[in-house]
Write a protein that holds these residues in place. Structure first.
Motif, PDB file in Angstrom:
ATOM      1  N   VAL A 222      31.373  56.050   2.533  1.00 18.31           N
ATOM      2  CA  VAL A 222      32.809  55.740   2.568  1.00 18.31           C
ATOM      3  C   VAL A 222      33.494  56.520   3.688  1.00 18.31           C
ATOM      4  CG1 VAL A 222      34.986  56.013   1.316  1.00 18.31           C
ATOM      5  CG2 VAL A 222      33.023  54.993   0.175  1.00 18.31           C
ATOM      6  N   ASN A 223      33.043  57.742   3.937  1.00 11.31           N
ATOM      7  CA  ASN A 223      33.653  58.547   4.987  1.00 11.31           C
ATOM      8  C   ASN A 223      33.432  57.919   6.363  1.00 11.31           C
ATOM      9  OD1 ASN A 223      34.181  60.243   2.871  1.00 11.31           O
ATOM     10  ND2 ASN A 223      32.735  61.829   3.473  1.00 11.31           N
ATOM     11  N   VAL A 224      32.230  57.383   6.581  1.00  6.99           N
ATOM     12  CA  VAL A 224      31.942  56.703   7.846  1.00  6.99           C
ATOM     13  C   VAL A 224      32.763  55.418   7.938  1.00  6.99           C
ATOM     14  CG1 VAL A 224      30.140  55.688   9.295  1.00  6.99           C
ATOM     15  CG2 VAL A 224      29.631  57.703   7.905  1.00  6.99           C
ATOM     16  N   ALA A 225      32.884  54.710   6.815  1.00  5.51           N
ATOM     17  CA  ALA A 225      33.695  53.496   6.795  1.00  5.51           C
ATOM     18  C   ALA A 225      35.147  53.798   7.149  1.00  5.51           C
ATOM     19  CB  ALA A 225      33.610  52.833   5.420  1.00  5.51           C
ATOM     20  N   LYS A 226      35.657  54.931   6.681  1.00  2.00           N
ATOM     21  CA  LYS A 226      37.031  55.331   7.017  1.00  2.00           C
ATOM     22  C   LYS A 226      37.162  55.613   8.517  1.00  2.00           C
ATOM     23  CE  LYS A 226      38.349  57.341   2.553  1.00  2.00           C
ATOM     24  NZ  LYS A 226      38.725  58.597   1.847  1.00  2.00           N
ATOM     25  N   ALA A 227      36.117  56.189   9.106  1.00  2.00           N
ATOM     26  CA  ALA A 227      36.140  56.434  10.552  1.00  2.00           C
ATOM     27  C   ALA A 227      36.169  55.114  11.318  1.00  2.00           C
ATOM     28  CB  ALA A 227      34.925  57.262  10.966  1.00  2.00           C
ATOM     29  N   VAL A 228      35.413  54.140  10.850  1.00  2.00           N
ATOM     30  CA  VAL A 228      35.432  52.820  11.473  1.00  2.00           C
ATOM     31  C   VAL A 228      36.824  52.208  11.348  1.00  2.00           C
ATOM     32  CG1 VAL A 228      34.532  50.458  11.347  1.00  2.00           C
ATOM     33  CG2 VAL A 228      32.969  52.411  11.132  1.00  2.00           C
ATOM     34  N   LYS A 229      37.418  52.344  10.177  1.00  2.00           N
ATOM     35  CA  LYS A 229      38.776  51.824   9.997  1.00  2.00           C
ATOM     36  C   LYS A 229      39.744  52.479  10.977  1.00  2.00           C
ATOM     37  CE  LYS A 229      41.821  52.957   6.779  1.00  2.00           C
ATOM     38  NZ  LYS A 229      42.583  53.102   5.507  1.00  2.00           N
ATOM     39  N   GLY A 230      39.573  53.773  11.199  1.00  2.00           N
ATOM     40  CA  GLY A 230      40.416  54.469  12.165  1.00  2.00           C
ATOM     41  C   GLY A 230      40.294  53.886  13.556  1.00  2.00           C
ATOM     42  N   VAL A 231      39.078  53.524  13.938  1.00  2.00           N
ATOM     43  CA  VAL A 231      38.858  52.884  15.236  1.00  2.00           C
ATOM     44  C   VAL A 231      39.596  51.552  15.301  1.00  2.00           C
ATOM     45  CG1 VAL A 231      37.106  51.767  16.682  1.00  2.00           C
ATOM     46  CG2 VAL A 231      36.660  54.022  15.711  1.00  2.00           C
ATOM     47  N   LEU A 232      39.553  50.802  14.205  1.00  2.00           N
ATOM     48  CA  LEU A 232      40.206  49.489  14.183  1.00  2.00           C
ATOM     49  C   LEU A 232      41.724  49.597  14.227  1.00  2.00           C
ATOM     50  CD1 LEU A 232      38.064  47.599  11.488  1.00  2.00           C
ATOM     51  CD2 LEU A 232      37.746  47.676  13.971  1.00  2.00           C
ATOM     52  N   LEU A 233      42.257  50.736  13.817  1.00  2.00           N
ATOM     53  CA  LEU A 233      43.709  50.905  13.749  1.00  2.00           C
ATOM     54  C   LEU A 233      44.323  51.504  15.005  1.00  2.00           C
ATOM     55  CD1 LEU A 233      44.115  52.171  10.073  1.00  2.00           C
ATOM     56  CD2 LEU A 233      44.784  49.937  10.985  1.00  2.00           C
ATOM     57  N   LEU A 234      43.505  51.768  16.005  1.00  2.00           N
ATOM     58  CA  LEU A 234      44.058  52.334  17.235  1.00  2.00           C
ATOM     59  C   LEU A 234      45.039  51.371  17.894  1.00  2.00           C
ATOM     60  CD1 LEU A 234      40.868  53.899  18.834  1.00  2.00           C
ATOM     61  CD2 LEU A 234      42.886  55.134  18.039  1.00  2.00           C
ATOM     62  N   PRO A 235      46.014  51.890  18.636  1.00  2.00           N
ATOM     63  CA  PRO A 235      46.951  51.020  19.353  1.00  2.00           C
ATOM     64  C   PRO A 235      46.221  50.082  20.312  1.00  2.00           C
ATOM     65  CG  PRO A 235      47.742  53.282  19.346  1.00  2.00           C
ATOM     66  CD  PRO A 235      46.345  53.323  18.800  1.00  2.00           C
ATOM     67  N   GLU A 236      46.853  48.983  20.611  1.00  2.00           N
ATOM     68  CA  GLU A 236      46.235  47.948  21.444  1.00  2.00           C
ATOM     69  C   GLU A 236      45.794  48.488  22.802  1.00  2.00           C
ATOM     70  OE1 GLU A 236      47.410  43.586  23.376  1.00  2.00           O
ATOM     71  OE2 GLU A 236      48.616  44.449  21.774  1.00  2.00           O
ATOM     72  N   GLN A 237      46.511  49.457  23.339  1.00  2.00           N
ATOM     73  CA  GLN A 237      46.212  49.939  24.690  1.00  2.00           C
ATOM     74  C   GLN A 237      45.129  51.008  24.732  1.00  2.00           C
ATOM     75  OE1 GLN A 237      49.051  50.364  23.031  1.00  2.00           O
ATOM     76  NE2 GLN A 237      50.089  52.302  23.520  1.00  2.00           N
ATOM     77  N   THR A 238      44.497  51.295  23.581  1.00  2.00           N
ATOM     78  CA  THR A 238      43.495  52.356  23.509  1.00  2.00           C
ATOM     79  C   THR A 238      42.195  51.842  22.903  1.00  2.00           C
ATOM     80  OG1 THR A 238      45.213  54.046  23.254  1.00  2.00           O
ATOM     81  CG2 THR A 238      42.984  54.646  22.577  1.00  2.00           C
ATOM     82  N   VAL A 239      41.071  52.285  23.488  1.00  2.00           N
ATOM     83  CA  VAL A 239      39.757  51.940  22.946  1.00  2.00           C
ATOM     84  C   VAL A 239      38.870  53.180  22.969  1.00  2.00           C
ATOM     85  CG1 VAL A 239      38.903  51.183  25.216  1.00  2.00           C
ATOM     86  CG2 VAL A 239      37.752  50.385  23.138  1.00  2.00           C
ATOM     87  N   ILE A 240      38.009  53.309  21.964  1.00  2.00           N
ATOM     88  CA  ILE A 240      37.015  54.375  21.920  1.00  2.00           C
ATOM     89  C   ILE A 240      35.644  53.727  22.088  1.00  2.00           C
ATOM     90  CG2 ILE A 240      35.924  56.160  20.513  1.00  2.00           C
ATOM     91  CD1 ILE A 240      38.558  56.655  19.170  1.00  2.00           C
ATOM     92  N   PRO A 241      34.963  53.945  23.211  1.00  2.00           N
ATOM     93  CA  PRO A 241      33.652  53.313  23.424  1.00  2.00           C
ATOM     94  C   PRO A 241      32.560  53.866  22.509  1.00  2.00           C
ATOM     95  CG  PRO A 241      34.644  54.002  25.510  1.00  2.00           C
ATOM     96  CD  PRO A 241      35.422  54.655  24.415  1.00  2.00           C
ATOM     97  N   GLU A 242      32.679  55.147  22.141  1.00  2.00           N
ATOM     98  CA  GLU A 242      31.621  55.778  21.342  1.00  2.00           C
ATOM     99  C   GLU A 242      32.202  56.885  20.486  1.00  2.00           C
ATOM    100  OE1 GLU A 242      27.879  58.765  22.239  1.00  2.00           O
ATOM    101  OE2 GLU A 242      28.184  57.061  23.613  1.00  2.00           O
TER     102      GLU A 242
END
Length: 254
Positions: A222-242
């Motif tokens: 669940v903790n990893v899933a929450k991290a993935v959710k955090g990636v999905l919630l980033l602002p449109e102008q930001t991306v995390i490649p890794e």
């Protein structure tokens, strides 16, 4: 070892609609991290397509999501089969009108020394862990005309190596390379691509193969899933490649 009880996950009320309107396909969604991802993202308002090799288990997860008031759908398919992978994407789009997020989570391993590793074993690992993400990303990207997100669940096995796991390491190092290549290629089309390198988790994938492992050194999926959710919630102008997500007690990574 039993799987983590992710079905009991309930989002904070403030999180309930963070992903409202998003259509998400999770492969390997019937157990382990995949099931955790389905529950966490669904609890945040996403409509989740549960993809898995085992249709019955995928339907069970989808039913749990629907009982909690969410929209869900189950698809049974082999991610490494080109025809099945394309059909899964098309079915997801046909049912819900579009696809916003693809999470390539399905994975397998054969823990054997190379002398005992058969071609069929090697091929199965590659088809699931590397060919599957390639195929699904290829077919999903064509539907992400206005942008979207692809998350590839890699592993710390993509950064280091241990004995008797040559197929797994080769597939995960390859997946990390594929993920970065797609990040560069799809970024101009507003499609974000992120590789998530997950450390040890309390899932059947690990516990069934290494029953003597100290579970206190592992993290809840669940903790990893929450991290993935955090990636999905980033602002449109930001991306995390890794991004790497490690358990606090894991001693095998600096």
């Amino acid at each position: 070892m039993s799987d983590v009880k992710v079905s009991s996950y309930v989002a904070d009320p403030a999180e309930a609609q963070q992903l409202a309107g998003k259509i998400v396909l999770v492969t390997g969604g019937a157990s382990g991290l995949g099931a955790a991802l389905c529950h966490v993202l669904s609890s945040s308002g996403a409509t989740v397509v549960v993809g898995d090799l085992n249709l019955d288990k995928a339907q069970t997860v989808a039913s749990l999501l629907e009982e909690a008031g969410a929209k869900a759908h189950a698809i049974g398919f082999n991610v490494g089969d080109p025809v099945a992978a394309e059909r899964a994407i098309e079915e997801s789009v046909s049912r819900f009108g579009r696809l916003d997020v693809l999470i390539n989570n399905a994975g397998t391993d054969v823990t054997l020394p190379i002398e005992e590793l058969s071609f069929n074993d090697w091929d199965r690992v590659m088809r699931t862990n590397l060919y599957g993400p390639f195929l699904l990303s290829k077919y999903a990207a064509r539907h992400m005309k206005d942008g979207g997100q692809i998350v590839n669940i890699a592993s710390t096995a993509a950064k280091r190596a241990w004995p008797n796991a040559s197929a797994y390491h080769a597939s995960k190092w390859g997946l990390l390379g594929l993920s970065h290549a797609l990040h560069a290629e799809l970024r101009p089309r507003k499609i974000k691509v992120t590789a998530v390198l997950a450390g040890g988790m309390r899932t059947p994938f690990l516990l069934d193969r290494f029953p003597d492992i100290d579970i206190n050194t592992l993290q809840d999926p669940v903790n990893v899933a929450k991290a993935v959710k955090g990636v999905l919630l980033l602002p449109e102008q930001t991306v995390i490649p890794e991004v790497m997500v490690l358990p606090m007690q894991e001693s095998s990574w600096p």
